[in-house]
Design a protein around this motif. Structure first.
Motif, PDB file in Angstrom:
ATOM      1  N   GLY A 106     -25.108  20.055 -23.603  1.00 35.27           N
ATOM      2  CA  GLY A 106     -25.249  19.224 -22.418  1.00 35.27           C
ATOM      3  C   GLY A 106     -25.417  17.769 -22.794  1.00 35.27           C
ATOM      4  N   GLY A 107     -25.084  16.884 -21.867  1.00 34.11           N
ATOM      5  CA  GLY A 107     -25.286  15.464 -22.067  1.00 34.11           C
ATOM      6  C   GLY A 107     -26.500  14.972 -21.292  1.00 34.11           C
ATOM      7  N   TYR A 108     -27.105  13.873 -21.774  1.00 32.40           N
ATOM      8  CA  TYR A 108     -28.328  13.366 -21.159  1.00 32.40           C
ATOM      9  C   TYR A 108     -28.348  11.858 -21.324  1.00 32.40           C
ATOM     10  N   TYR A 109     -28.513  11.147 -20.231  1.00 28.83           N
ATOM     11  CA  TYR A 109     -28.540   9.679 -20.272  1.00 28.83           C
ATOM     12  C   TYR A 109     -29.992   9.235 -20.224  1.00 28.83           C
ATOM     13  N   GLN A 110     -30.430   8.475 -21.255  1.00 25.58           N
ATOM     14  CA  GLN A 110     -31.849   8.192 -21.397  1.00 25.58           C
ATOM     15  C   GLN A 110     -32.061   6.811 -22.012  1.00 25.58           C
ATOM     16  N   ASP A 111     -33.039   6.063 -21.466  1.00 24.28           N
ATOM     17  CA  ASP A 111     -33.525   4.844 -22.089  1.00 24.28           C
ATOM     18  C   ASP A 111     -34.541   5.256 -23.150  1.00 24.28           C
ATOM     19  N   LEU A 112     -34.198   5.067 -24.438  1.00 26.05           N
ATOM     20  CA  LEU A 112     -35.057   5.530 -25.517  1.00 26.05           C
ATOM     21  C   LEU A 112     -36.396   4.808 -25.560  1.00 26.05           C
ATOM     22  N   SER A 113     -36.485   3.645 -24.919  1.00 24.73           N
ATOM     23  CA  SER A 113     -37.778   2.956 -24.883  1.00 24.73           C
ATOM     24  C   SER A 113     -38.724   3.591 -23.878  1.00 24.73           C
ATOM     25  N   LYS A 114     -38.181   4.507 -23.044  1.00 23.00           N
ATOM     26  CA  LYS A 114     -38.998   5.178 -22.026  1.00 23.00           C
ATOM     27  C   LYS A 114     -38.836   6.694 -22.138  1.00 23.00           C
ATOM     28  N   SER A 142     -33.985   0.330 -27.718  1.00 25.37           N
ATOM     29  CA  SER A 142     -34.615   0.045 -26.428  1.00 25.37           C
ATOM     30  C   SER A 142     -33.639   0.150 -25.268  1.00 25.37           C
ATOM     31  N   GLY A 143     -32.379   0.427 -25.558  1.00 23.22           N
ATOM     32  CA  GLY A 143     -31.390   0.501 -24.488  1.00 23.22           C
ATOM     33  C   GLY A 143     -31.162   1.932 -24.030  1.00 23.22           C
ATOM     34  N   SER A 144     -30.376   2.048 -22.971  1.00 26.80           N
ATOM     35  CA  SER A 144     -30.026   3.368 -22.468  1.00 26.80           C
ATOM     36  C   SER A 144     -28.882   3.935 -23.293  1.00 26.80           C
ATOM     37  N   ASN A 145     -28.968   5.229 -23.563  1.00 26.05           N
ATOM     38  CA  ASN A 145     -27.981   5.890 -24.398  1.00 26.05           C
ATOM     39  C   ASN A 145     -27.626   7.252 -23.822  1.00 26.05           C
ATOM     40  N   VAL A 146     -26.388   7.654 -24.090  1.00 25.19           N
ATOM     41  CA  VAL A 146     -26.015   9.038 -23.837  1.00 25.19           C
ATOM     42  C   VAL A 146     -26.405   9.847 -25.062  1.00 25.19           C
ATOM     43  N   LEU A 147     -27.145  10.917 -24.839  1.00 26.13           N
ATOM     44  CA  LEU A 147     -27.600  11.777 -25.918  1.00 26.13           C
ATOM     45  C   LEU A 147     -27.015  13.169 -25.743  1.00 26.13           C
ATOM     46  N   TYR A 148     -26.979  13.896 -26.839  1.00 21.59           N
ATOM     47  CA  TYR A 148     -26.572  15.297 -26.819  1.00 21.59           C
ATOM     48  C   TYR A 148     -27.835  16.140 -26.707  1.00 21.59           C
ATOM     49  N   ASN A 149     -27.875  17.030 -25.726  1.00 22.97           N
ATOM     50  CA  ASN A 149     -29.103  17.789 -25.457  1.00 22.97           C
ATOM     51  C   ASN A 149     -28.783  19.271 -25.246  1.00 22.97           C
ATOM     52  N   PRO A 150     -28.440  19.982 -26.337  1.00 22.37           N
ATOM     53  CA  PRO A 150     -28.122  21.399 -26.189  1.00 22.37           C
ATOM     54  C   PRO A 150     -29.370  22.267 -26.097  1.00 22.37           C
ATOM     55  N   ALA A 185     -34.638  22.638 -27.599  1.00 19.36           N
ATOM     56  CA  ALA A 185     -33.658  21.799 -26.899  1.00 19.36           C
ATOM     57  C   ALA A 185     -33.842  20.361 -27.342  1.00 19.36           C
ATOM     58  N   PRO A 186     -33.452  20.037 -28.575  1.00 17.39           N
ATOM     59  CA  PRO A 186     -33.633  18.676 -29.092  1.00 17.39           C
ATOM     60  C   PRO A 186     -32.592  17.717 -28.527  1.00 17.39           C
ATOM     61  N   TYR A 187     -32.949  16.436 -28.520  1.00 18.97           N
ATOM     62  CA  TYR A 187     -32.006  15.371 -28.167  1.00 18.97           C
ATOM     63  C   TYR A 187     -31.446  14.823 -29.476  1.00 18.97           C
ATOM     64  N   SER A 188     -30.139  14.619 -29.521  1.00 24.20           N
ATOM     65  CA  SER A 188     -29.548  14.162 -30.774  1.00 24.20           C
ATOM     66  C   SER A 188     -28.459  13.135 -30.513  1.00 24.20           C
ATOM     67  N   ALA A 189     -28.061  12.479 -31.599  1.00 24.47           N
ATOM     68  CA  ALA A 189     -27.151  11.343 -31.518  1.00 24.47           C
ATOM     69  C   ALA A 189     -25.712  11.788 -31.321  1.00 24.47           C
ATOM     70  N   ILE A 190     -24.911  10.874 -30.802  1.00 19.33           N
ATOM     71  CA  ILE A 190     -23.480  11.108 -30.640  1.00 19.33           C
ATOM     72  C   ILE A 190     -22.707  10.038 -31.391  1.00 19.33           C
ATOM     73  N   SER A 191     -21.458  10.344 -31.707  1.00 19.84           N
ATOM     74  CA  SER A 191     -20.579   9.407 -32.391  1.00 19.84           C
ATOM     75  C   SER A 191     -20.098   8.335 -31.419  1.00 19.84           C
ATOM     76  N   PRO A 192     -19.528   7.266 -31.932  1.00 18.06           N
ATOM     77  CA  PRO A 192     -19.013   6.218 -31.029  1.00 18.06           C
ATOM     78  C   PRO A 192     -17.974   6.714 -30.038  1.00 18.06           C
TER      79      PRO A 192
END
Length: 853
Positions: A402-410, A431-439, A477-484
């Motif tokens: 699954g995908g998850y949009y999150q501000d990592l500062s919050k 500190s910006g908002s990012n799309v994360l991978y959340n399986p 259900a960890p949040y993890s990074a995505i490629s460009p």
């Protein structure tokens, strides 16, 4: 197992009379003929095996031991001997959609006569879609994304599934993933018991019956089978099996098979890629001794199809596949008031680092690897005592992405100041908002064994046994990074994770569940009046202990539950004459609460976690009663069954609104339910090469309780009430189903048509939303070529699925109490929640070339 083998002896005698019928175009022996009586010339050992001579005693006491394989047979057609190949006899009732049975309860089955002519990529659930009560839906032509099923209004998570005697439901939520189970080429029989599990069925979730699957046995002569498939949506698949035949001067034989298939999504972007391997080893000796080992390995890489709500379906249908970059959120609208959110019904083909990026299709992957192993074995200790032992092991590792949009500062984190904590990716704060991978990642270890002793003395058979299992299931259900480009850095989701400022990995859930099952059982079967009257009675006592650990902060760390359930069963079968029989049965079945009900999980706020634990739930209990009649002769096999169910503590997931106005989910016992209905089926052996089959079900399933709801009133305040669901039709319970199949087979040529009608199905307990009725039709046709070199039975066939290309909602993915605003019993106006659905697969043409060798 002991008595099943002797059913075949009587069946062979009965079937021998078929030759005298002028309507039967082909010579016939039962498709259930066993290999135990092998001719002496085929025996590699000097000591010859004895024929089995036990009485033909039907029973519902046990069925964990697999059946033996069908012997290689040849058919006389127009004066010529023709090998049909792939286990197809050309004789089975209804083209392989029906088998004669003496079981004192409702049982239906499909055999190789039907399986061998279908799309070879179909999973076992798709293969039983025509049987009485089986409401089956898929989402892709090859069945690689699984599918769903309900039987008599009970979903697949309320049914037990076994392969070669071992359970294959998920031990946590009891889901079944049919695309992972077994290749159709190695599948001998799929047996559906619509009403109840047998005493020795190893399940803690079978409140609605069981599906037992049996693999073919290795052949006695060296050889094998190959096929190649190509079809719509770039579907390709290959399969190869090698049979060793008897190994040396022993009775041991084995086969090893491998298949690989791939297809593109028929709507939206994505694909499926499946690699699958199987082996089976069998050694039988003496009078009734047998050891077998079956191992199945599966690796699947695929992208999911989204579930949708009714508003999205009505606006977008099968979806708008955006072909140009930057058009990711076509037509997406947010929920407002009582209106559900409306969005495109396919995932986005292109990635953008915005909230729409969380619906990028590469973030919706479902990688999974699993291994099943089972060793069902039978030992004849004396002439009257048989030991059956079925140890097994189940391993699985994978996720639903699954995908998850999150501000990592919050980043939400329980216990942190203001519920905020800085998140780090690869050690760098962001500190910006990012799309994360959340399986949602699951790892399962599941060993167990079923042991039983069967003692016979004259007309009496006593069975005593024990089922034990100890499983460990780790779910994160960890949040993890995505490629460009938007794809996950690691599809499995177990690395490149978001680490919080305190050094912990950010998790949506983080649990360990250990489940111990102890189930002793005892049953007795008494055969009277020269086997015209059979009386069964039995009891199993299920003891289930679950220990859970929740590693999320501020959640209850440890939880333990214990369940004790006595499950009696009884049945009577009476043979009126050699063609007519009646039966009556009553059984008690149950389903444990799902393991996720033990834990808080999800996002964290002042009101706590978004999914609430409910560890005090009671098991779902069903009492099923059946009364039926069968007529079986050399040409016709038919049955009709009346059934009645009473349920207590129906389990389902409810979406509510908490005091902070946030939506959250929990699991509740939804009170009672009852259902009444009739199942019927009829099939024939060949009549001028034609074998028709018809099945029918009428179902009236009713909710017996008013259900609790919570939500927003018209002023926006959070309220709770009960709504008047008592007396409403239960969700996922179509009132009518009709199945029809006809098979023409003259040896070289074969043709078949099948049709399934399913009436409308409510998706809410308040009956304020439903999916319409539908008709699905399929065709298969083929030609068997003469022998070519090493290829003994070259065959070309074409399978056409959903020939009318009907676009319809085939499955209710998440029933709700109500879809729209209703006034509760105490006068509160409460908003509803939108059910979600799955779209059924479209027209597809699948061509296959195959042969034994």
């Amino acid at each position: 197992m002991f008595f099943k083998r002797h059913t075949s002896v009587l069946a062979c005698l009965i079937c021998s009379t078929v030759l005298s019928s002028p309507l039967v175009a082909m010579a016939d022996t039962t498709s259930d003929k066993k290999t135990s009586g092998v001719a002496a010339k085929h025996r590699p050992m000097k000591e010859k095996q004895k024929e089995k001579t036990a009485s033909n005693v039907p029973s519902m006491l046990g069925a964990t031991s697999p059946t033996d394989a069908v012997e290689d047979e040849k058919v006389e057609v127009h004066g010529h001997t023709h090998d049909l190949g792939d286990g197809d006899t050309g004789r089975a009732f209804g083209g392989g959609l029906m088998t004669p049975t003496d079981a004192p309860k409702s049982v239906s089955a499909v055999t190789r006569d039907y399986i061998a002519k279908q799309n070879p990529a179909l999973n076992p659930m798709q293969l039983i879609a025509l049987l009485p009560g089986a409401n089956v839906s898929d989402t892709d032509p090859l069945g690689m994304t699984g599918g769903n099923m309900s039987v008599r209004g009970l979903t697949d998570s309320q049914m037990g599934f076994t392969l070669e005697g071992f359970p294959i439901n998920d031990i946590g939520n009891f889901a079944i993933y049919p695309q992972e189970i077994v290749d159709a080429e190695n599948l001998k029989t799929v047996r559906l018991a619509q009403g109840s599990a047998d005493l020795d069925s190893p399940h803690i979730s079978a409140s609605g019956g069981v599906v037992d699957m049996y693999m073919i046995d290795p052949k006695k002569k060296m050889g094998g089978h190959v096929d190649m498939t190509y079809g719509s949506y770039n579907a390709t698949r290959g399969f190869a099996r090698f049979d060793t035949g008897y190994i040396g001067n022993t009775n041991m034989r084995a086969y090893f098979s491998y298949s690989q298939g791939r297809q593109d999504h028929w709507r939206g972007p994505g694909y499926e890629n499946k690699k699958h391997g199987e082996m089976k080893i069998v050694n039988d000796w003496g009078d009734g001794n047998r050891v077998s080992l079956a191992v199945v390995g599966n690796n699947l890489q695929n992208n999911a199809y989204p579930s949708i709500n009714m508003a999205s379906w009505e606006k977008f249908g099968i979806g708008v596949d955006n072909q140009t970059n930057g058009a990711n959120a076509v037509g997406t609208t947010s929920a407002s008031g009582d209106k559900p959110a409306v969005s495109n019904t396919v995932y986005n083909r292109y990635y953008s680092n915005t909230s729409a990026g969380s619906n990028y299709y590469k973030l919706r992957s479902n990688p999974f690897t699993n291994i099943y192993a089972s060793m069902p074995s039978t030992f004849k200790l004396t002439d009257h005592l048989i030991l059956t032992e079925t140890p097994y092991f189940w391993y699985g590792y994978g996720n639903g992405g699954g995908g998850y949009y999150q501000d990592l500062s919050k980043m939400s984190y329980a216990g942190a100041p203001n519920n905020q904590m800085q998140g780090y990716l690869n050690g760098v704060p962001n500190s910006g908002s990012n799309v994360l991978y959340n399986p949602s990642l699951t790892q399962t270890y599941r060993p167990g064994a079923t042991t039983k002793l069967t003692w016979t003395a004259g007309p009496n058979r006593l069975m005593v046994g024990y089922w034990f299992e100890y499983s460990k299931q780790r779910q994160t259900a960890p949040y993890s990074a995505i490629s460009p480009d938007g794809s996950p850095m690691n599809t499995w989701g177990d690395s490149d994770n978001v680490v919080l400022q305190n050094g912990e990995t950010a998790q949506y859930r983080n649990t360990l569940t250990q489940t111990q099952v102890h189930t002793p059982f005892i049953g007795d079967s008494l055969s009277l009046l020269h086997n015209t009257l059979t009386i069964d009675a039995g009891l199993k006592y299920s003891i289930v202990k679950r220990d859970g650990t929740n590693y999320l902060p501020l959640a209850t760390r440890y939880v333990s539950t214990n369940y004790y359930q006595a499950l009696p069963t009884a049945a009577v079968r009476y043979k009126i004459d050699k063609h007519n029989q009646v039966f009556v049965s009553v059984s008690t079945n149950y389903r444990m609460p799902q393991n996720y009900s033990l834990y808080d999980s999800g996002s964290y706020s002042k009101a706590g976690y978004s999914t609430k634990a409910s560890p005090g739930q009671q098991p779902e209990i069903s009492i099923s009663e059946e009364a039926g009649w069968r007529y079986q002769d050399d040409l016709i096999s038919s049955s009709i069954t009346y059934f009645h169910y009473n349920f207590t503590n129906r389990l389902f997931t409810q979406t509510s609104v908490n005091e902070a106005g946030q939506y959250w989910t929990t699991n509740i016992n939804g009170g009672g339910e009852h259902s009444d209905g009739v199942d019927a089926e009829i099939g024939t052996r060949p009549i001028y090469h034609l074998r028709p089959y018809v099945s029918f079900e009428y179902l009236h399933a009713v909710t017996d309780s008013n259900l609790p709801v919570s939500g927003r009133n018209l002023a926006g305040a959070t309220v709770s009430d009960y709504v008047r669901t008592k007396g409403k039709i239960a969700p996922q319970a179509p009132g009518y189903q009709v199945g029809f199949g006809i098979d023409y087979d003259d040896g070289p040529r074969f043709f078949g048509f099948d049709l399934k009608y399913v009436a409308k199905q409510y998706s809410t307990f308040m009956n304020d939303e439903h999916i319409p009725d539908y008709v699905r039709m399929n065709i298969h046709m083929g030609y068997r070529l003469p022998k070519m070199g090493i290829f003994k039975s070259p065959t070309i066939r074409l399978n056409l699925q959903n020939i009318s290309n009907q676009r319809y909602l085939g499955w209710i993915n998440s029933p709700q109490v109500m879809a729209h605003r209703n006034t509760g019993i105490f006068g509160q106006s409460v908003g509803g929640n939108a059910p979600t659905y799955r779209i059924a697969s479209p027209f597809a043409a699948i061509a296959t070339m195959s042969s034994d060798f």
